[in-house]
Design a protein around this motif. Structure first.
Motif, short mmCIF file in Angstrom:
data_model
loop_
_atom_site.label_atom_id
_atom_site.label_comp_id
_atom_site.label_asym_id
_atom_site.label_seq_id
_atom_site.Cartn_x
_atom_site.Cartn_y
_atom_site.Cartn_z
N GLY A 69 -2.11 6.76 -8.10
CA GLY A 69 -0.66 6.82 -8.04
C GLY A 69 -0.24 7.19 -6.63
O GLY A 69 -1.03 7.16 -5.70
N GLU A 70 1.02 7.56 -6.48
CA GLU A 70 1.55 7.87 -5.15
C GLU A 70 1.34 9.32 -4.73
O GLU A 70 1.50 9.65 -3.56
CB GLU A 70 3.05 7.56 -5.11
CG GLU A 70 3.36 6.09 -5.27
CD GLU A 70 4.85 5.83 -5.22
OE1 GLU A 70 5.63 6.75 -4.88
OE2 GLU A 70 5.25 4.70 -5.54
N ALA A 76 0.84 -1.19 0.00
CA ALA A 76 0.00 0.00 0.00
C ALA A 76 0.88 1.24 0.00
O ALA A 76 1.96 1.26 0.59
CB ALA A 76 -0.91 0.00 1.22
N ALA A 77 0.41 2.27 -0.66
CA ALA A 77 1.16 3.52 -0.72
C ALA A 77 1.27 4.15 0.65
O ALA A 77 0.40 3.99 1.49
CB ALA A 77 0.47 4.47 -1.69
N THR A 132 -2.92 16.77 -4.06
CA THR A 132 -1.62 16.52 -4.70
C THR A 132 -0.53 16.63 -3.66
O THR A 132 -0.47 17.60 -2.90
CB THR A 132 -1.36 17.53 -5.83
OG1 THR A 132 -2.46 17.51 -6.74
CG2 THR A 132 -0.08 17.21 -6.57
N LYS A 133 0.34 15.62 -3.64
CA LYS A 133 1.47 15.63 -2.69
C LYS A 133 2.52 16.62 -3.17
O LYS A 133 2.85 16.65 -4.35
CB LYS A 133 2.06 14.23 -2.60
CG LYS A 133 3.03 14.05 -1.45
CD LYS A 133 3.41 12.57 -1.32
CE LYS A 133 4.23 12.34 -0.08
NZ LYS A 133 4.55 10.90 0.06
N ASP A 152 -5.76 1.41 -1.72
CA ASP A 152 -5.80 2.72 -2.37
C ASP A 152 -6.92 3.61 -1.82
O ASP A 152 -7.16 4.69 -2.34
CB ASP A 152 -5.92 2.57 -3.89
CG ASP A 152 -7.23 1.96 -4.33
OD1 ASP A 152 -7.98 1.43 -3.48
OD2 ASP A 152 -7.53 2.01 -5.54
N LYS A 153 -7.60 3.18 -0.76
CA LYS A 153 -8.69 3.95 -0.15
C LYS A 153 -8.18 4.74 1.04
O LYS A 153 -7.51 4.20 1.93
CB LYS A 153 -9.83 3.03 0.30
CG LYS A 153 -10.42 2.18 -0.81
CD LYS A 153 -11.07 3.02 -1.87
CE LYS A 153 -11.69 2.13 -2.93
NZ LYS A 153 -11.88 2.81 -4.19
#
Length: 115
Positions: A92-93, A16-17, A113-114, A67-68
């Motif tokens: 995505g990450e 998992a991210a 957005t990171k 991804d949740k």
């Protein structure tokens, strides 16, 4: 079959991210829009951090399951406590998209957005 499902579930958790870091969100609701920032810290599936935006600032708590992503925080901009809930999906990450509920007062969508 049970072992295969267990293996797949374990693999999904391991890969998992990790969304730890600083994020900028674009939020659109039926009461307006905003650009809050979040500082997330993820440990396993547990998510903590801080919200900062038009409603003030507050600590957040939530979870990351595959991804949740779900998290909440409490604010009281006009004296009455509201629970704000975000529910999204990682793309995505470095990107999250989903919905937000501002304590039943307004609902909308967001993109994060990171940095």
């Amino acid at each position: 079959m049970k072992r295969l499902l267990l293996l797949l579930a374990t693999a999904a958790t391991l890969f998992a991210a990790d969304i730890t870091g600083n994020w900028e969100f674009a939020v659109d609701t039926d009461m307006g829009s905003g650009t809050p920032t979040f500082k997330f810290k993820q440990e396993g599936t547990k998510l903590t951090g801080d919200y900062s935006g038009q409603l003030g600032s507050a600590p957040i708590t939530g979870t990351v399951q595959g991804d949740k992503v779900e998290f909440t925080f409490e604010i009281a901009p006009s004296g009455e406590k509201l629970v704000v809930k975000y529910m999204g999906t990682l793309e995505g990450e470095n990107k999250i998209k989903g919905s937000v509920d501002l304590g039943g007062q307004a609902k909308g969508t967001f993109t994060g957005t990171k940095k």
